[in-house]
Design a protein around this motif. Structure first.
Motif, PDB file in Angstrom:
ATOM      1  N   LYS A   2      28.877 -61.548 -52.292  1.00 22.58           N
ATOM      2  CA  LYS A   2      29.157 -62.863 -51.713  1.00 22.58           C
ATOM      3  C   LYS A   2      29.007 -62.825 -50.202  1.00 22.58           C
ATOM      4  N   LYS A   3      29.397 -61.713 -49.603  1.00 23.32           N
ATOM      5  CA  LYS A   3      29.370 -61.596 -48.152  1.00 23.32           C
ATOM      6  C   LYS A   3      27.976 -61.307 -47.617  1.00 23.32           C
ATOM      7  N   SER A   4      27.240 -60.417 -48.304  1.00 21.42           N
ATOM      8  CA  SER A   4      25.991 -59.916 -47.742  1.00 21.42           C
ATOM      9  C   SER A   4      24.750 -60.275 -48.548  1.00 21.42           C
ATOM     10  N   GLY A   5      24.949 -60.758 -49.778  1.00 23.94           N
ATOM     11  CA  GLY A   5      23.817 -61.096 -50.628  1.00 23.94           C
ATOM     12  C   GLY A   5      23.220 -59.913 -51.356  1.00 23.94           C
ATOM     13  N   ARG A   6      23.881 -58.736 -51.301  1.00 21.60           N
ATOM     14  CA  ARG A   6      23.359 -57.551 -51.960  1.00 21.60           C
ATOM     15  C   ARG A   6      24.528 -56.714 -52.512  1.00 21.60           C
ATOM     16  N   VAL A   7      24.214 -55.788 -53.395  1.00 20.55           N
ATOM     17  CA  VAL A   7      25.266 -54.930 -53.939  1.00 20.55           C
ATOM     18  C   VAL A   7      25.703 -53.922 -52.868  1.00 20.55           C
ATOM     19  N   PRO A   8      26.929 -53.439 -52.954  1.00 21.83           N
ATOM     20  CA  PRO A   8      27.365 -52.412 -52.013  1.00 21.83           C
ATOM     21  C   PRO A   8      26.704 -51.074 -52.299  1.00 21.83           C
ATOM     22  N   THR A   9      26.560 -50.288 -51.265  1.00 16.81           N
ATOM     23  CA  THR A   9      26.048 -48.932 -51.380  1.00 16.81           C
ATOM     24  C   THR A   9      27.202 -47.971 -51.076  1.00 16.81           C
ATOM     25  N   ALA A  10      26.931 -46.673 -51.173  1.00 14.47           N
ATOM     26  CA  ALA A  10      27.948 -45.700 -50.765  1.00 14.47           C
ATOM     27  C   ALA A  10      28.362 -45.947 -49.322  1.00 14.47           C
ATOM     28  N   ARG A  11      27.394 -46.315 -48.487  1.00 15.61           N
ATOM     29  CA  ARG A  11      27.704 -46.579 -47.081  1.00 15.61           C
ATOM     30  C   ARG A  11      28.652 -47.770 -46.915  1.00 15.61           C
ATOM     31  N   TRP A  61      28.956 -42.549 -53.926  1.00 14.30           N
ATOM     32  CA  TRP A  61      29.630 -43.689 -54.552  1.00 14.30           C
ATOM     33  C   TRP A  61      28.514 -44.505 -55.193  1.00 14.30           C
ATOM     34  N   TYR A  62      28.825 -45.176 -56.313  1.00 15.47           N
ATOM     35  CA  TYR A  62      27.797 -45.997 -56.947  1.00 15.47           C
ATOM     36  C   TYR A  62      28.425 -47.265 -57.491  1.00 15.47           C
ATOM     37  N   HIS A  63      27.651 -48.349 -57.425  1.00 16.89           N
ATOM     38  CA  HIS A  63      28.205 -49.662 -57.765  1.00 16.89           C
ATOM     39  C   HIS A  63      28.283 -49.916 -59.265  1.00 16.89           C
ATOM     40  N   VAL A  64      27.654 -49.063 -60.075  1.00 10.63           N
ATOM     41  CA  VAL A  64      27.767 -49.184 -61.541  1.00 10.63           C
ATOM     42  C   VAL A  64      28.746 -48.119 -62.012  1.00 10.63           C
ATOM     43  N   GLN A  65      29.979 -48.538 -62.252  1.00 14.40           N
ATOM     44  CA  GLN A  65      31.033 -47.632 -62.723  1.00 14.40           C
ATOM     45  C   GLN A  65      31.840 -48.332 -63.813  1.00 14.40           C
ATOM     46  N   PRO A  66      31.335 -48.317 -65.041  1.00 21.89           N
ATOM     47  CA  PRO A  66      32.037 -48.996 -66.121  1.00 21.89           C
ATOM     48  C   PRO A  66      33.464 -48.475 -66.280  1.00 21.89           C
ATOM     49  N   ASN A  67      34.381 -49.391 -66.469  1.00 24.36           N
ATOM     50  CA  ASN A  67      35.779 -49.076 -66.786  1.00 24.36           C
ATOM     51  C   ASN A  67      36.583 -48.515 -65.608  1.00 24.36           C
ATOM     52  N   VAL A  68      36.026 -48.507 -64.408  1.00 25.28           N
ATOM     53  CA  VAL A  68      36.809 -48.106 -63.239  1.00 25.28           C
ATOM     54  C   VAL A  68      37.391 -49.368 -62.614  1.00 25.28           C
ATOM     55  N   PRO A  69      38.720 -49.467 -62.530  1.00 24.93           N
ATOM     56  CA  PRO A  69      39.356 -50.701 -62.057  1.00 24.93           C
ATOM     57  C   PRO A  69      38.897 -51.111 -60.655  1.00 24.93           C
ATOM     58  N   HIS A  70      38.718 -52.418 -60.486  1.00 26.52           N
ATOM     59  CA  HIS A  70      38.458 -53.087 -59.206  1.00 26.52           C
ATOM     60  C   HIS A  70      37.028 -52.915 -58.677  1.00 26.52           C
ATOM     61  N   VAL A  71      36.207 -52.089 -59.306  1.00 30.00           N
ATOM     62  CA  VAL A  71      34.846 -51.907 -58.801  1.00 30.00           C
ATOM     63  C   VAL A  71      34.061 -53.213 -58.885  1.00 30.00           C
ATOM     64  N   ASP A  72      34.173 -53.905 -60.013  1.00 25.56           N
ATOM     65  CA  ASP A  72      33.424 -55.155 -60.176  1.00 25.56           C
ATOM     66  C   ASP A  72      33.842 -56.202 -59.141  1.00 25.56           C
ATOM     67  N   GLU A  73      35.148 -56.257 -58.828  1.00 21.88           N
ATOM     68  CA  GLU A  73      35.611 -57.211 -57.829  1.00 21.88           C
ATOM     69  C   GLU A  73      35.059 -56.860 -56.442  1.00 21.88           C
ATOM     70  N   PHE A  74      35.022 -55.573 -56.142  1.00 23.06           N
ATOM     71  CA  PHE A  74      34.460 -55.133 -54.860  1.00 23.06           C
ATOM     72  C   PHE A  74      32.982 -55.479 -54.773  1.00 23.06           C
ATOM     73  N   VAL A  75      32.248 -55.206 -55.844  1.00 23.29           N
ATOM     74  CA  VAL A  75      30.819 -55.525 -55.866  1.00 23.29           C
ATOM     75  C   VAL A  75      30.610 -57.018 -55.649  1.00 23.29           C
ATOM     76  N   ALA A  76      31.403 -57.835 -56.338  1.00 22.33           N
ATOM     77  CA  ALA A  76      31.265 -59.291 -56.207  1.00 22.33           C
ATOM     78  C   ALA A  76      31.580 -59.750 -54.781  1.00 22.33           C
ATOM     79  N   ALA A  77      32.602 -59.166 -54.168  1.00 23.46           N
ATOM     80  CA  ALA A  77      32.985 -59.565 -52.814  1.00 23.46           C
ATOM     81  C   ALA A  77      31.895 -59.218 -51.808  1.00 23.46           C
ATOM     82  N   ILE A  78      31.292 -58.046 -51.958  1.00 20.66           N
ATOM     83  CA  ILE A  78      30.218 -57.646 -51.046  1.00 20.66           C
ATOM     84  C   ILE A  78      28.971 -58.508 -51.263  1.00 20.66           C
TER      85      ILE A  78
END
Length: 420
Positions: free
Chosen positions: A308-317, A289-306
């Protein structure tokens, strides 16, 4: 001492009267409310220390975000969700099993989640099967989990090791040559990755020059690298993960091997790439899984939520843990039950909703195997990409999981269900 008001009825008297008469209406409202709000429990048994601590902690973050979202949407069957956490360690199967039994027997969890380590996942799966508890493996890759030792109650989010090698092996041979030397972690994960590559070499006419089985937690790879270099391979293939992969790549670059031999592997993790010096962010890999996925719905919102929660981008894990927790909620709410068999039946063939799946292909749990099938991202590591300092992997090709998963029959899974 506080005096009772005239006419007041004590709580004990109410309970005694209810017990004698059987009139449920006389039970205090606060007790009825407490029973109705008993939490649904998810038990996470995952590494928080050792070789896989970083990946385990990111799976935890994903679980935590999912639980927050599930509760905000009404919980599971109208009940709030509680996440219970145990440190399995990174490599001690005995500890992982002990923690799994504690979560099930003492804490009475409704679901079991874990493990990053494939061998620990297999050991935990035997416990969950014995106890009849729905078990989601977020990030243990070895094939047997949804293959030869599959169970009706055990589901897996990450790919099988064979899917990983099928996704990249031919590309490596076509681009860099067919002579390979392997540095392989000496436990279930490494063993089945090696089996996959061996099959790919046979299929595409490659040559295996040698293989070293390396204990988990090794820090000095110099002797293995010198031995691999001496065989004059086209590619040195690193079949390991976590701190082991990080240390091996660091030392390979210190020896200057990347200037003479192509370095590659199966899966890599953003956690590993972040820990490497920029000069060692090299080679071809599979990202699950990768956090840069242009045009895939909801990925940007997920990245932003993580973030905000952890101070870093999400990983596959992070995504593995997120999907793992959401799988529990989706199963129960579809089945309208917390009975494990009913939930497992509800997951057969289930597609993840777009806000959970977060991939170009809609991920689904394959019926009769319980394996999630989605997209795999084949590409190369990079010192820094266009999307910013966290963009350390360039996706060259999106591979459809269904194209590299083989059939249920080929997986070796022969699932049996409890008799009704």
């Amino acid at each position: 001492m506080e005096q009772k008001k005239p006419g007041a009825v004590s709580r004990r008297a109410v309970l005694q009267l209810a017990a004698v008469t059987g009139v449920a209406q006389l039970a205090p409202p606060m007790l009825i409310q407490a029973r109705g709000e008993q939490a649904v429990k998810l038990g996470l048994d995952n590494p928080l220390t050792g070789t896989y601590a970083a990946t385990g902690k990111n799976e935890l973050t994903g679980c935590q975000l999912a639980v927050e979202q599930i509760n905000a949407k009404g919980g599971i069957l109208g009940r709030q969700v509680e996440l219970l956490i145990e440190d399995s360690t990174s490599g001690d199967a005995g500890t992982a099993v002990q923690k799994a039994r504690k979560l099930i027997d003492r804490d009475k969890v409704n679901f079991l989640l874990g493990n990053v380590n494939s061998a620990l996942s297999l050991a935990m799966a035997e416990v969950s099967f014995e106890k009849g508890v729905l078990h989601v493996v977020p990030g243990g890759h070895t094939d047997a989990i949804t293959g030869k030792t599959c169970h009706w109650n055990v589901f897996r989010v990450c790919n099988t090791t064979r899917m990983l090698t099928n996704a990249i092996a031919k590309t490596l041979m076509d681009q860099y040559g067919k002579k390979m030397y392997f540095l392989t972690s000496d436990y279930a994960f490494g063993h089945t990755l090696q089996d996959g590559y061996d099959a790919n070499l046979k299929q595409y006419g490659g040559t295996k020059l040698g293989e070293d089985l390396i204990p988990l937690g090794t820090t000095d790879f110099s002797s293995y690298l010198i031995k691999a270099q001496a065989t004059n391979p086209d590619i040195i293939v690193f079949l390991m993960n976590g701190d082991d992969l990080l240390n091996a790549l660091k030392q390979a670059v210190q020896f200057g091997l990347e200037k003479r031999i192509h370095l590659a592997g199966a899966n890599t993790e953003l956690e590993v790439l972040e820990g490497l010096p920029p000069v060692a962010r090299i080679g071809d890999w599979v990202a699950e899984w990768y956090h840069v996925q242009p045009n895939v719905p909801h990925v940007d919102e997920f990245v932003a939520a993580i973030k905000k929660k952890s101070g870093r981008v999400p990983t596959a894990r992070t995504w593995f843990g997120y999907v793992g927790a959401w799988t529990c909620a989706l199963a129960a709410n579809k089945a309208k039950s917390l009975e494990a068999v009913k939930m497992a039946k509800a997951l057969q063939g289930m597609e993840l909703p777009p806000e959970v799946g977060l991939m170009p292909d809609t991920p689904f749990y394959r019926e009769g195997q319980n394996q999630l099938i989605g997209s795999l991202f084949v590409g190369h590591a990079q010192a820094k990409g266009e999307a910013g300092p966290d963009d350390l992997f360039h996706v060259d090709t999106v591979v459809h999981g269904k194209d590299v998963a083989g059939t249920v029959e080929e997986s070796g899974c022969k699932m049996t269900w409890p008799k009704a």
